[in-house]
Design an enzyme around this catalytic site. Structure first.
Site, PDB file in Angstrom:
ATOM      1  N   HIS A   1       3.446   7.747   4.481  1.00 63.07           N
ATOM      2  CA  HIS A   1       3.599   6.892   3.308  1.00 63.07           C
ATOM      3  C   HIS A   1       4.940   6.165   3.292  1.00 63.07           C
ATOM      4  CE1 HIS A   1       4.230   6.280  -1.118  1.00 63.07           C
ATOM      5  NE2 HIS A   1       2.926   6.089  -1.143  1.00 63.07           N
TER       6      HIS A   1
ATOM      7  N   ASP B   1      11.030   8.889  -0.121  1.00 55.08           N
ATOM      8  CA  ASP B   1       9.612   9.008   0.180  1.00 55.08           C
ATOM      9  C   ASP B   1       9.409  10.143   1.177  1.00 55.08           C
ATOM     10  OD1 ASP B   1       6.779   8.066   0.738  1.00 55.08           O
ATOM     11  OD2 ASP B   1       7.522   6.405  -0.482  1.00 55.08           O
TER      12      ASP B   1
ATOM     13  N   SER C   1       2.177   2.574  -5.447  1.00 54.43           N
ATOM     14  CA  SER C   1       3.155   2.832  -4.394  1.00 54.43           C
ATOM     15  C   SER C   1       3.389   1.603  -3.550  1.00 54.43           C
ATOM     16  CB  SER C   1       2.665   3.955  -3.475  1.00 54.43           C
ATOM     17  OG  SER C   1       2.987   5.213  -3.976  1.00 54.43           O
TER      18      SER C   1
END
Length: 594
Positions: free
Chosen positions: A246, A190, A432
């Protein structure tokens, strides 16, 4: 950046619409990240440790506990009054069982609650009463306790972890079986990670890696290096660009420190988290991501070798290719799968066919769609036969209605706009957010069965998935087998790991004869303990240990064995992870002289 390579862009869901940012690529692609719909302040989520025992839990797996009962619930063959039970029957039952009993009350179902003295074996007394014929039925008045609920202040806001009946993933039930193993490693490919108080010591910092080749994308002043901390995925060329943090959010869903009186809960309480940074400004190239996949699995990448090969790899990322997976991604996934990693990927956030996206359409992955708080497909979730299961991803557009509870997924974050700030928590929504729910459940399964394969994981997740809401869009879209159900999956796994297969019928065992005790137990092998339970008599350990790989042990009943009208066999297995699993024959047999 080599524009001949597909570039993965960060697609934010803002008020229900996609807002893209980054460079223009030859192939239009989207990154499966989202902006927070609301945030939970670090101050609010970092509650001071409580000095009270309220809210604390017994983290002992349920399989390792013994049932607790306070007295009995008895039913008589014929209808009797409460006065008669109090006056006559309790004394008679006390004589039959040899235990002083006390009348408590009648129940709404026509039975009666009877108290036993401290230390009395409620199960044994119940068996004795039933065998005597003095009662139609007698069963221990078991004590119910809350399923494992952590004391993290934000847990009550994590609807996505709650009961599967409410379209969460049923974690409290799963946690009563196992809370994970520190031997399991989950890699998060990520944006990297921000150090956060709610990670504790879960992050692996002697094997994390930044696989971003282009310094302009990495925002940390260089290319690849052994440091996966997130410098931000904003783009300095865009004054409106912000950082998503994220990877920190995704990692928190999988493994935020749990039951620590701080912040939020994570799915796996013990697994180690390995950050591999592959996404920066504008996203990340498939070539960098492919190298990140191999590195996470323990495969050497230009001399860089991960000392902590991942058992699970989560990829909450992807791109629209128009032509499916592609060789670059598929080859890396195949290599990692061959090395033993189980790969979980997000389906995509365009409300379109997953077959047009990579890695969502790749082979050898678990592709995850997103569902809402009401158990339907999220409006943005990609769909199709490529999906294995779905998981809570939430929806953001409803959050403008302040009368509704938060509908996104709550997890760890950082409050920096571009460069890092301080610890924070926020609700995000997207596939996600759905994918790490499944990655976390797979890591719990691995704590029970370290040799679990991709095929085995897909099979058990699909077989135990919870149904979508009635009349849902998934009936025609294709959202996989259902919503992942951690409690059901772990319950099925526990059953697979140990099941007593004989004796399982009513039969007579004669003193001096030989009888086979058999059980089914999947690998890895471990030792088991075999015990004899008889009504009104103490438990006897027949054999300890016996190799579970043998799956059978023959007992020659000694002549000194006390006879019993009712007996059962209990087998207990201690797994390499330390989890204790117990199963018992499902029918009584008798022990007699002839």
């Amino acid at each position: 950046m080599d524009t001949a390579e597909p570039v993965v862009f960060q697609g934010e869901l803002v008020n229900g619409r996609h807002a893209r940012r980054g460079l223009v690529a030859l192939i239009s692609v989207s990154f499966l990240a989202t902006l927070p719909s609301a945030s939970l302040s670090a101050a609010a989520a970092h509650a001071a440790p409580s000095t009270s025992t309220r809210g604390s839990i017994d983290a002992t797996p349920l399989a390792a506990r013994q049932p607790v009962a306070h007295g009995l619930v008895v039913t008589f063959p014929v209808r009797v009054s409460a006065a008669a039970v109090r006056r006559d029957e309790v004394g008679h039952l006390s004589d039959v069982a040899g235990v002083a009993m006390r009348y408590v009350r009648p129940t709404s179902g026509g039975s009666f609650v009877i108290d036993l003295p401290a230390g009395a074996d409620a199960t044994a007394v119940a068996h004795t009463l039933e065998a005597s014929g003095a009662v139609a039925s007698a069963e221990p008045d078991y004590i119910a306790v809350p399923f494992a609920v952590p004391n993290d202040p934000g847990f009550s806001l994590q609807w996505h972890f709650q009961s599967s009946a409410a379209y969460g993933i049923g974690l409290p039930t799963a946690w009563d079986i196992t809370t994970g193993s520190s031997n399991v490693v989950v890699a998060v490919l990520d944006t990297g990670y921000r150090p956060h108080a709610d990670f504790g010591t879960r992050i692996i910092t002697d094997g994390d890696y930044d696989m971003i080749t282009d310094p302009a994308s990495s925002n940390d002043g260089d290319g690849r290096d052994a440091d996966a901390t997130d410098a931000g995925d904003y783009c300095s060329s865009d004054p409106n660009s912000t950082s998503s943090w994220h990877g920190t959010h995704v990692a928190g869903t999988i493994g935020a420190a749990t039951n620590n009186n701080v912040g939020v809960a994570g799915i796996d309480w013990r697994a180690k988290l390995l950050p591999v940074r592959v996404l920066g400004c504008g996203g990340g190239t498939f070539s960098d991501i492919a190298d990140g996949i191999r590195y996470a699995a323990g495969i050497s990448v230009n001399g860089a070798v991960n000392p902590h090969p991942a058992d699970v790899i989560n990829m909450s990322l992807g791109g629209y290719t128009g032509g499916g997976c592609g060789l670059t991604m598929q080859s890396a996934i195949d290599d990692a799968t061959a090395a033993g990693a189980i790969i979980v990927v997000a389906a995509g956030n365009d409300g379109y066919m997953a077959s047009k996206y990579s890695p969502a359409s790749c082979n050898n992955v678990i592709t995850v769609g997103a569902t809402t708080r009401t158990g339907d497909a999220a409006y943005y979730s990609n769909f199709g036969p490529e999906l294995t299961v779905s998981a809570p991803g939430g929806e953001m557009y409803r959050y403008s209605d302040t009368t509704l509870p938060p509908t996104g997924v709550l997890s760890t974050l950082n409050d920096g706009t571009t460069t890092p700030g301080t610890d924070a928590y926020a609700w995000y929504a997207g596939t996600s957010m759905a994918a790490p729910h499944v990655a976390g459940v797979v890591s719990l399964l691995l704590s029970l069965k370290p040799d679990l394969t991709l095929a085995g994981a897909k099979s058990i997740l699909a077989a135990t998935a919870h149904h979508f809401a009635p009349g849902n869009d998934c009936a025609w879209l294709g959202c996989g087998a259902g919503i992942v159900d951690a409690g059901a999956a772990l319950t099925r796994m526990r059953s697979d790991l140990l099941t007593v297969t004989a004796p399982n019928t009513a039969q007579k065992w004669i003193v001096g004869s030989k009888h086979a005790i058999t059980w089914a137990a999947t690998t890895p092998s471990s030792n088991v303990k075999i015990e004899l339970l008889r009504t009104g008599l103490a438990t006897v350990t027949l054999r300890n240990p016996v190799s579970s790989s043998a799956h059978t042990w023959t007992w020659t009943i000694p002549s000194t064995t006390a006879l019993s009208t009712k007996a059962r066999i209990r087998v207990t297995r201690t797994l390499p992870s330390g989890t204790v699993i117990t199963d018992m024959s499902n029918a009584y047999f008798t022990i007699a002289k002839s």
